[in-house]
Motif scaffolding. Structure first.
Motif, short mmCIF file in Angstrom:
data_model
loop_
_atom_site.label_atom_id
_atom_site.label_comp_id
_atom_site.label_asym_id
_atom_site.label_seq_id
_atom_site.Cartn_x
_atom_site.Cartn_y
_atom_site.Cartn_z
N ILE A 104 25.35 36.07 42.30
CA ILE A 104 25.79 36.99 43.36
C ILE A 104 27.10 37.65 42.96
CG2 ILE A 104 26.54 37.18 45.76
CD1 ILE A 104 23.54 36.74 45.40
N LEU A 105 28.01 36.87 42.38
CA LEU A 105 29.30 37.40 41.93
C LEU A 105 29.10 38.41 40.79
CD1 LEU A 105 31.49 34.16 41.99
CD2 LEU A 105 31.75 36.18 43.45
N ILE A 106 28.14 38.16 39.92
CA ILE A 106 27.83 39.12 38.85
C ILE A 106 27.38 40.44 39.45
CG2 ILE A 106 26.23 39.61 36.95
CD1 ILE A 106 26.23 36.55 36.39
N LEU A 107 26.51 40.37 40.47
CA LEU A 107 26.05 41.59 41.14
C LEU A 107 27.22 42.31 41.82
CD1 LEU A 107 22.67 40.45 42.75
CD2 LEU A 107 23.03 41.69 40.61
N VAL A 108 28.10 41.54 42.44
CA VAL A 108 29.28 42.14 43.08
C VAL A 108 30.13 42.86 42.04
CG1 VAL A 108 31.47 41.63 44.24
CG2 VAL A 108 29.37 40.49 44.99
N ALA A 109 30.34 42.19 40.88
CA ALA A 109 31.12 42.80 39.81
C ALA A 109 30.46 44.09 39.33
CB ALA A 109 31.26 41.82 38.64
N HIS A 110 29.14 44.08 39.25
CA HIS A 110 28.41 45.26 38.78
C HIS A 110 28.53 46.43 39.76
CE1 HIS A 110 25.37 47.76 36.97
NE2 HIS A 110 24.61 47.72 38.06
N MET B 24 30.69 46.88 42.13
CA MET B 24 32.06 47.34 42.37
C MET B 24 32.63 48.05 41.13
SD MET B 24 34.32 43.79 42.14
CE MET B 24 35.91 44.62 42.19
N GLY B 25 31.82 48.05 40.06
CA GLY B 25 32.26 48.72 38.83
C GLY B 25 33.43 48.02 38.17
N LEU B 26 33.37 46.68 38.09
CA LEU B 26 34.47 45.91 37.50
C LEU B 26 34.78 46.45 36.11
CD1 LEU B 26 36.38 43.46 37.82
CD2 LEU B 26 34.61 42.08 36.70
N ASN C 173 28.89 47.85 32.85
CA ASN C 173 30.24 47.73 32.30
C ASN C 173 30.36 46.53 31.38
OD1 ASN C 173 30.99 49.96 33.73
ND2 ASN C 173 32.26 48.89 35.21
N GLN C 174 31.14 46.68 30.32
CA GLN C 174 31.33 45.58 29.38
C GLN C 174 31.94 44.34 30.06
OE1 GLN C 174 30.29 45.44 26.32
NE2 GLN C 174 29.63 47.55 26.08
N GLN C 175 32.86 44.59 31.01
CA GLN C 175 33.49 43.47 31.70
C GLN C 175 32.47 42.67 32.49
OE1 GLN C 175 36.23 41.41 31.48
NE2 GLN C 175 37.56 43.17 31.88
N VAL C 176 31.50 43.36 33.08
CA VAL C 176 30.43 42.68 33.82
C VAL C 176 29.60 41.83 32.88
CG1 VAL C 176 28.35 43.03 35.23
CG2 VAL C 176 30.35 44.50 35.56
N MET C 177 29.34 42.34 31.68
CA MET C 177 28.55 41.59 30.71
C MET C 177 29.29 40.34 30.25
SD MET C 177 25.51 41.76 29.57
CE MET C 177 24.89 43.44 29.52
N VAL C 178 30.61 40.46 30.11
CA VAL C 178 31.41 39.28 29.73
C VAL C 178 31.35 38.23 30.84
CG1 VAL C 178 33.74 38.45 29.25
CG2 VAL C 178 32.94 40.56 28.19
N VAL C 179 31.49 38.67 32.10
CA VAL C 179 31.40 37.74 33.23
C VAL C 179 30.03 37.08 33.26
CG1 VAL C 179 31.31 37.61 35.75
CG2 VAL C 179 33.11 38.93 34.64
N LEU C 180 28.98 37.86 33.03
CA LEU C 180 27.63 37.31 33.00
C LEU C 180 27.51 36.25 31.92
CD1 LEU C 180 24.28 39.23 33.24
CD2 LEU C 180 24.66 37.70 31.32
N TYR C 181 28.07 36.52 30.76
CA TYR C 181 28.02 35.55 29.66
C TYR C 181 28.75 34.26 30.04
CZ TYR C 181 28.79 33.08 25.39
OH TYR C 181 28.83 32.06 24.46
#
Length: 470
Positions: free
Chosen positions: A457-463, A465-467, A401-409
């Motif tokens: 870990i939070l990035i994985l959670v976001a991924h 959970m389909g953030l 998801n794009q939102q996950v990529m933004v969080v990762l960044y």
């Protein structure tokens, strides 16, 4: 270390030079990397042009980068980034009026008076306050308030490292969580086509987690060193400090009704900007307008001379002009890559490389890439201009998801702004606070490693959970 001493070490090029070197690298790559492109299609629902990731082909380069193309890209980069740059200038100008009015300092003083005699509460309150400043994008703008916080913490009998960490770590975790941080969250979401400040709830949870971890770490060090000063990282200085009569010396600011209203106005601006961007579809013009309204609001509430306020607004905006140019220069990199038609080639190559690695390994590699790249390009917004046009399409191909990529960044960018020696803001804060870089690394390295681990870990959670967008 005396403030008169010059810090030794490697002198890294200015951020503008770094961007131009990257531009030069793009020119070289344009002779080596084959041009390629994905088919572009317009999404009938969103009306946004998207990549057809199933249709990629190599093409013949028909527009080689010339001598003048290299330098005109600088101009075009600034022009194409004008919306973002102008919004940042308006926000910085309005916030500088608030800062110069003394409202922020008065709020800090009031907070400290309420918590008088409660050392742990004071440290906690200061860290949370600086985290809030960081999460609205203050970053380097929060540096002028560090000495004030340090004077208070050292006046309570804690060492210089505890005092510096209380404010600096707060800025770090706030900026990284980026709840309403336009420099990373807003810019990145704009580039990939997400509503600005969407995913607010997840970022608030992340901020709370970062605050808890940081508080436990700092308070543990503070308690240990106060009980046994020899365990302080700056033990010799700390011993001299304890022998003296160190007091919290700072100019008192009265927390008047007008200053309270001014700060409440800032809260309203942040909430209103987030609501407008997510629910009303606001873009850069509307967000700039909100800060222009806030500047007028401050003039009325604080009874500031309009001409003086206008001059202050200009000074505040000028402080962000270097950042604005950095954003434009970063955009210049993408202009040259686009001209050479190697952006899609890079996306395609990375997708082939990461396609069979599994989501966890893929996210970890991308996370480490952002952390590593931050050593050379510290500017969060400028770096987003370079990386997100590649990471966004790559995410679509890899099913992220794009939102996950933004969080990762965000998480890959923020923490190391307060660790890498290439960070001008960190080095300025260290110099202003008379803290040695080596001592800071010794204290903060373990904390930042923990924070990076938790962030991943939070990035994985976001991924998993389909953030999504909201």
């Amino acid at each position: 270390m005396s403030t008169k001493e010059k810090r030794k070490g490697i002198n890294f090029p200015h951020v503008y030079i770094m961007f131009m070197l990257v531009m030069l690298l793009v020119v070289v790559l344009s002779w080596i990397v084959p041009s390629g492109q994905y088919e572009r299609v317009v999404n009938p629902e969103t009306k946004i042009t998207e990549l057809n990731t199933e249709n990629f082909q190599y093409v013949e380069q028909t527009n080689a980068i010339g001598f003048m193309d290299f330098f005109t890209a600088l101009h075009n980069g600034v022009v194409q980034s004008a919306d973002i740059i102008v919004m940042l200038l308006f926000a910085s100008g309005a916030l500088y009026i608030l800062e110069k009015s003394g409202a922020i300092a008065a709020g800090i003083h009031k907070l400290l008076r309420v918590a008088a005699g409660k050392e742990i509460l004071i440290i906690s309150a200061l860290l949370i306050l600086f985290a809030i400043m960081g999460t609205i994008g203050f970053g380097e703008g929060g540096i002028p308030f560090i000495p004030l916080a340090m004077a208070v913490v050292m006046g309570m009998g804690y060492d210089r490292i505890t005092a510096f960490a209380t404010s600096t770590v707060g800025l770090a975790i706030g900026f990284t969580a980026g709840v309403v941080n336009f420099y990373t969250t807003g810019v990145s979401q704009t580039i990939v086509g997400l509503p600005i400040y969407s995913g607010l709830g997840f970022r608030i949870v992340a901020l709370v987690i970062f605050i808890v971890i940081s508080l436990l770490y700092i308070l543990n060090y503070a308690k240990k060193t106060k009980a046994d000063p020899s365990k302080s990282i700056v033990a010799a200085e700390y011993a001299e400090q304890l022998q003296g009569t160190t007091e919290a010396e700072y100019e008192e600011e009265e927390f008047t009704l007008s200053r309270k209203i001014a700060l409440l106005g800032l809260v309203a601006v942040l909430i209103g900007s987030a609501y407008g961007a997510i629910q009303l579809g606001w873009g850069m013009p509307q967000l700039s307008g909100v800060y222009a309204i806030y500047a007028v609001f401050l003039v009325i509430v604080l009874k500031i001379n309009p001409s003086e306020a206008a001059a202050t607004f200009g000074t505040g905006a000028a402080r962000l002009l270097p950042t604005g140019l950095a954003i434009g220069f970063a955009r210049s990199v993408m202009i040259l890559m686009d001209q050479a038609q190697i952006i899609d080639t890079a996306v395609h190559s990375l997708s082939q490389l990461l396609n069979n690695t599994g989501s966890v390994i893929t996210l970890l590699i991308l996370f480490l890439v952002v952390i590593f790249f931050n050593f050379f390009v510290v500017s969060g917004s400028g770096k987003a201009m370079i990386l997100m046009p590649i990471m966004g399409p790559l995410a679509k191909i890899l099913g992220i998801n794009q939102q996950v990529m933004v969080v990762l960044y965000q998480f890959g960018d923020g923490f190391t702004n307060y660790l890498w020696p290439t960070s001008g803001g960190l080095m300025a804060a260290l110099g202003m606070s008379n803290v040695d870089y080596a001592a800071w690394v010794k204290f903060s390295m373990k904390l930042f490693l923990i924070l990076h681990f938790v962030a991943f870990i939070l990035i994985l959670v976001a991924h998993y959970m389909g953030l999504g967008p909201f």
